[in-house]
Scaffold this motif. Sequence first.
Motif, PDB file in Angstrom:
ATOM      1  N   LEU A  95       0.825  -1.202   0.000  1.00 49.29           N
ATOM      2  CA  LEU A  95       0.000   0.000   0.000  1.00 49.29           C
ATOM      3  C   LEU A  95       0.866   1.262   0.000  1.00 49.29           C
ATOM      4  O   LEU A  95       0.620   2.204  -0.768  1.00 49.29           O
ATOM      5  CB  LEU A  95      -0.915  -0.024   1.224  1.00 49.29           C
ATOM      6  N   VAL A  96       1.883   1.286   0.831  1.00 45.76           N
ATOM      7  CA  VAL A  96       2.802   2.426   0.873  1.00 45.76           C
ATOM      8  C   VAL A  96       3.516   2.581  -0.474  1.00 45.76           C
ATOM      9  O   VAL A  96       3.675   3.691  -0.983  1.00 45.76           O
ATOM     10  CB  VAL A  96       3.806   2.276   2.036  1.00 45.76           C
ATOM     11  N   LEU A  97       3.915   1.461  -1.064  1.00 46.43           N
ATOM     12  CA  LEU A  97       4.590   1.486  -2.358  1.00 46.43           C
ATOM     13  C   LEU A  97       3.699   2.100  -3.442  1.00 46.43           C
ATOM     14  O   LEU A  97       4.113   3.018  -4.149  1.00 46.43           O
ATOM     15  CB  LEU A  97       5.019   0.078  -2.767  1.00 46.43           C
ATOM     16  N   VAL A  98       2.471   1.625  -3.570  1.00 49.55           N
ATOM     17  CA  VAL A  98       1.594   2.163  -4.616  1.00 49.55           C
ATOM     18  C   VAL A  98       1.189   3.595  -4.291  1.00 49.55           C
ATOM     19  O   VAL A  98       1.011   4.406  -5.201  1.00 49.55           O
ATOM     20  CB  VAL A  98       0.359   1.270  -4.895  1.00 49.55           C
ATOM     21  N   GLY A  99       1.072   3.916  -3.013  1.00 51.08           N
ATOM     22  CA  GLY A  99       0.775   5.296  -2.632  1.00 51.08           C
ATOM     23  C   GLY A  99       1.897   6.234  -3.020  1.00 51.08           C
ATOM     24  O   GLY A  99       1.659   7.305  -3.589  1.00 51.08           O
ATOM     25  N   ARG A 100       3.129   5.829  -2.733  1.00 50.13           N
ATOM     26  CA  ARG A 100       4.299   6.654  -3.071  1.00 50.13           C
ATOM     27  C   ARG A 100       4.398   6.825  -4.582  1.00 50.13           C
ATOM     28  O   ARG A 100       4.648   7.921  -5.068  1.00 50.13           O
ATOM     29  CB  ARG A 100       5.564   6.000  -2.527  1.00 50.13           C
ATOM     30  N   ARG A 101       4.188   5.721  -5.320  1.00 54.06           N
ATOM     31  CA  ARG A 101       4.251   5.800  -6.790  1.00 54.06           C
ATOM     32  C   ARG A 101       3.209   6.761  -7.352  1.00 54.06           C
ATOM     33  O   ARG A 101       3.411   7.351  -8.410  1.00 54.06           O
ATOM     34  CB  ARG A 101       4.044   4.422  -7.409  1.00 54.06           C
ATOM     35  N   SER A 102       2.087   6.900  -6.646  1.00 61.97           N
ATOM     36  CA  SER A 102       1.012   7.784  -7.106  1.00 61.97           C
ATOM     37  C   SER A 102       1.109   9.178  -6.501  1.00 61.97           C
ATOM     38  O   SER A 102       0.245  10.022  -6.737  1.00 61.97           O
ATOM     39  CB  SER A 102      -0.343   7.169  -6.751  1.00 61.97           C
ATOM     40  N   GLY A 103       2.129   9.406  -5.668  1.00 62.07           N
ATOM     41  CA  GLY A 103       2.343  10.729  -5.100  1.00 62.07           C
ATOM     42  C   GLY A 103       1.554  11.023  -3.839  1.00 62.07           C
ATOM     43  O   GLY A 103       1.341  12.196  -3.514  1.00 62.07           O
ATOM     44  N   PHE A 104       1.113   9.983  -3.117  1.00 62.89           N
ATOM     45  CA  PHE A 104       0.328  10.198  -1.901  1.00 62.89           C
ATOM     46  C   PHE A 104       1.130   9.838  -0.664  1.00 62.89           C
ATOM     47  O   PHE A 104       1.872   8.863  -0.643  1.00 62.89           O
ATOM     48  CB  PHE A 104      -0.956   9.358  -1.932  1.00 62.89           C
ATOM     49  N   ASP A 105       0.935  10.627   0.377  1.00 63.98           N
ATOM     50  CA  ASP A 105       1.554  10.389   1.668  1.00 63.98           C
ATOM     51  C   ASP A 105       0.597   9.534   2.499  1.00 63.98           C
ATOM     52  O   ASP A 105      -0.545   9.936   2.720  1.00 63.98           O
ATOM     53  CB  ASP A 105       1.815  11.725   2.365  1.00 63.98           C
ATOM     54  N   LEU A 106       1.046   8.387   2.930  1.00 68.93           N
ATOM     55  CA  LEU A 106       0.179   7.496   3.693  1.00 68.93           C
ATOM     56  C   LEU A 106       0.512   7.507   5.180  1.00 68.93           C
ATOM     57  O   LEU A 106       0.285   6.518   5.889  1.00 68.93           O
ATOM     58  CB  LEU A 106       0.262   6.072   3.133  1.00 68.93           C
ATOM     59  N   THR A 107       1.019   8.628   5.667  1.00 71.24           N
ATOM     60  CA  THR A 107       1.317   8.769   7.085  1.00 71.24           C
ATOM     61  C   THR A 107       0.074   8.454   7.913  1.00 71.24           C
ATOM     62  O   THR A 107      -1.021   8.919   7.598  1.00 71.24           O
ATOM     63  CB  THR A 107       1.791  10.212   7.395  1.00 71.24           C
ATOM     64  N   GLY A 108       0.251   7.646   8.933  1.00 71.14           N
ATOM     65  CA  GLY A 108      -0.858   7.284   9.807  1.00 71.14           C
ATOM     66  C   GLY A 108      -1.686   6.114   9.317  1.00 71.14           C
ATOM     67  O   GLY A 108      -2.642   5.707   9.977  1.00 71.14           O
ATOM     68  N   SER A 109      -1.330   5.552   8.182  1.00 69.57           N
ATOM     69  CA  SER A 109      -2.091   4.420   7.652  1.00 69.57           C
ATOM     70  C   SER A 109      -1.750   3.147   8.429  1.00 69.57           C
ATOM     71  O   SER A 109      -0.658   3.010   8.969  1.00 69.57           O
ATOM     72  CB  SER A 109      -1.802   4.222   6.169  1.00 69.57           C
ATOM     73  N   THR A 110      -2.709   2.234   8.492  1.00 65.04           N
ATOM     74  CA  THR A 110      -2.504   0.937   9.136  1.00 65.04           C
ATOM     75  C   THR A 110      -3.237  -0.146   8.360  1.00 65.04           C
ATOM     76  O   THR A 110      -4.194   0.132   7.631  1.00 65.04           O
ATOM     77  CB  THR A 110      -3.015   0.911  10.594  1.00 65.04           C
ATOM     78  N   VAL A 111      -2.770  -1.374   8.540  1.00 66.68           N
ATOM     79  CA  VAL A 111      -3.457  -2.551   8.009  1.00 66.68           C
ATOM     80  C   VAL A 111      -3.495  -3.585   9.119  1.00 66.68           C
ATOM     81  O   VAL A 111      -2.455  -3.951   9.673  1.00 66.68           O
ATOM     82  CB  VAL A 111      -2.746  -3.138   6.770  1.00 66.68           C
ATOM     83  N   ALA A 112      -4.675  -4.042   9.459  1.00 67.63           N
ATOM     84  CA  ALA A 112      -4.851  -5.103  10.450  1.00 67.63           C
ATOM     85  C   ALA A 112      -5.405  -6.322   9.734  1.00 67.63           C
ATOM     86  O   ALA A 112      -6.223  -6.193   8.815  1.00 67.63           O
ATOM     87  CB  ALA A 112      -5.807  -4.655  11.554  1.00 67.63           C
ATOM     88  N   ALA A 113      -4.960  -7.497  10.139  1.00 66.05           N
ATOM     89  CA  ALA A 113      -5.435  -8.729   9.503  1.00 66.05           C
ATOM     90  C   ALA A 113      -6.055  -9.649  10.539  1.00 66.05           C
ATOM     91  O   ALA A 113      -5.554  -9.777  11.659  1.00 66.05           O
ATOM     92  CB  ALA A 113      -4.279  -9.446   8.811  1.00 66.05           C
ATOM     93  N   LYS A 114      -7.146 -10.272  10.145  1.00 64.81           N
ATOM     94  CA  LYS A 114      -7.764 -11.350  10.915  1.00 64.81           C
ATOM     95  C   LYS A 114      -7.696 -12.592  10.037  1.00 64.81           C
ATOM     96  O   LYS A 114      -8.114 -12.546   8.877  1.00 64.81           O
ATOM     97  CB  LYS A 114      -9.221 -11.051  11.245  1.00 64.81           C
ATOM     98  N   VAL A 115      -7.151 -13.677  10.570  1.00 63.34           N
ATOM     99  CA  VAL A 115      -7.062 -14.931   9.832  1.00 63.34           C
ATOM    100  C   VAL A 115      -7.889 -15.971  10.582  1.00 63.34           C
ATOM    101  O   VAL A 115      -7.627 -16.259  11.750  1.00 63.34           O
ATOM    102  CB  VAL A 115      -5.597 -15.404   9.686  1.00 63.34           C
ATOM    103  N   GLY A 116      -8.892 -16.491   9.903  1.00 68.78           N
ATOM    104  CA  GLY A 116      -9.734 -17.527  10.483  1.00 68.78           C
ATOM    105  C   GLY A 116      -9.384 -18.880   9.899  1.00 68.78           C
ATOM    106  O   GLY A 116      -8.937 -18.985   8.762  1.00 68.78           O
ATOM    107  N   ILE A 117      -9.588 -19.918  10.693  1.00 72.35           N
ATOM    108  CA  ILE A 117      -9.358 -21.292  10.246  1.00 72.35           C
ATOM    109  C   ILE A 117     -10.593 -22.114  10.579  1.00 72.35           C
ATOM    110  O   ILE A 117     -11.238 -21.897  11.609  1.00 72.35           O
ATOM    111  CB  ILE A 117      -8.096 -21.901  10.907  1.00 72.35           C
ATOM    112  N   GLY A 118     -10.928 -23.022   9.689  1.00 78.11           N
ATOM    113  CA  GLY A 118     -12.064 -23.892   9.933  1.00 78.11           C
ATOM    114  C   GLY A 118     -12.097 -25.025   8.930  1.00 78.11           C
ATOM    115  O   GLY A 118     -11.344 -25.023   7.945  1.00 78.11           O
ATOM    116  N   PRO A 119     -12.958 -26.005   9.186  1.00 77.58           N
ATOM    117  CA  PRO A 119     -13.041 -27.158   8.287  1.00 77.58           C
ATOM    118  C   PRO A 119     -13.536 -26.762   6.905  1.00 77.58           C
ATOM    119  O   PRO A 119     -14.304 -25.825   6.747  1.00 77.58           O
ATOM    120  CB  PRO A 119     -14.028 -28.095   8.993  1.00 77.58           C
ATOM    121  N   ASN A 120     -13.058 -27.500   5.896  1.00 73.73           N
ATOM    122  CA  ASN A 120     -13.532 -27.288   4.530  1.00 73.73           C
ATOM    123  C   ASN A 120     -14.284 -28.541   4.064  1.00 73.73           C
ATOM    124  O   ASN A 120     -14.265 -29.566   4.755  1.00 73.73           O
ATOM    125  CB  ASN A 120     -12.383 -26.911   3.590  1.00 73.73           C
TER     126      ASN A 120
END
Length: 151
Positions: A75-100
């Motif tokens: 996200l920071v990479l594509v933001g920088r390439r497009s000229g945007f400052d992503l100061t203060g940005s965050t990414v949180a992930a939730k990973v769930g597991i269960g039967p298939n």
Amino acid sequence: MTDDAVAVAVDTRPTKIMYVAEATAHGGRDGYVTSQDGQIELKVAMPPELGGDGNGTNPEQLFAAGYSSCFHNALVLVGRRSGFDLTGSTVAAKVGIGPNPQRGYGLAVALSVSLPVLDPDIAAKLVDAAHEVCPYSNATRGNVDVTILLG
């Protein structure tokens, strides 16, 4: 499928390996994991929801940490390439597991992206671009449900 909707396979495999990470599991979900360079030495335990004592990290937490940091970097990479400052940005992930349905187990991922200083339309375009660049997104595409929430 109509003639207008032709599926095009996109090859997301690397053309050149630039770095290789090495880690070893000792004892599976009730043991420990180490990295070749000594940066990781963690106790691994089954979470209580899966019948364990939860006295350690688990593969889903490690995957969530890896995916969130990798996606944020994309996200920071594509933001920088497009000229945007992503100061203060965050990414949180939730990973769930269960039967298939095949009597095994599968994963599902939810990424929560915060881009507080950007217009929502621009933020959405950057998130879409990061999802195309991120190696974790490319590795999971088509076999893991990934939901991205922009807030």
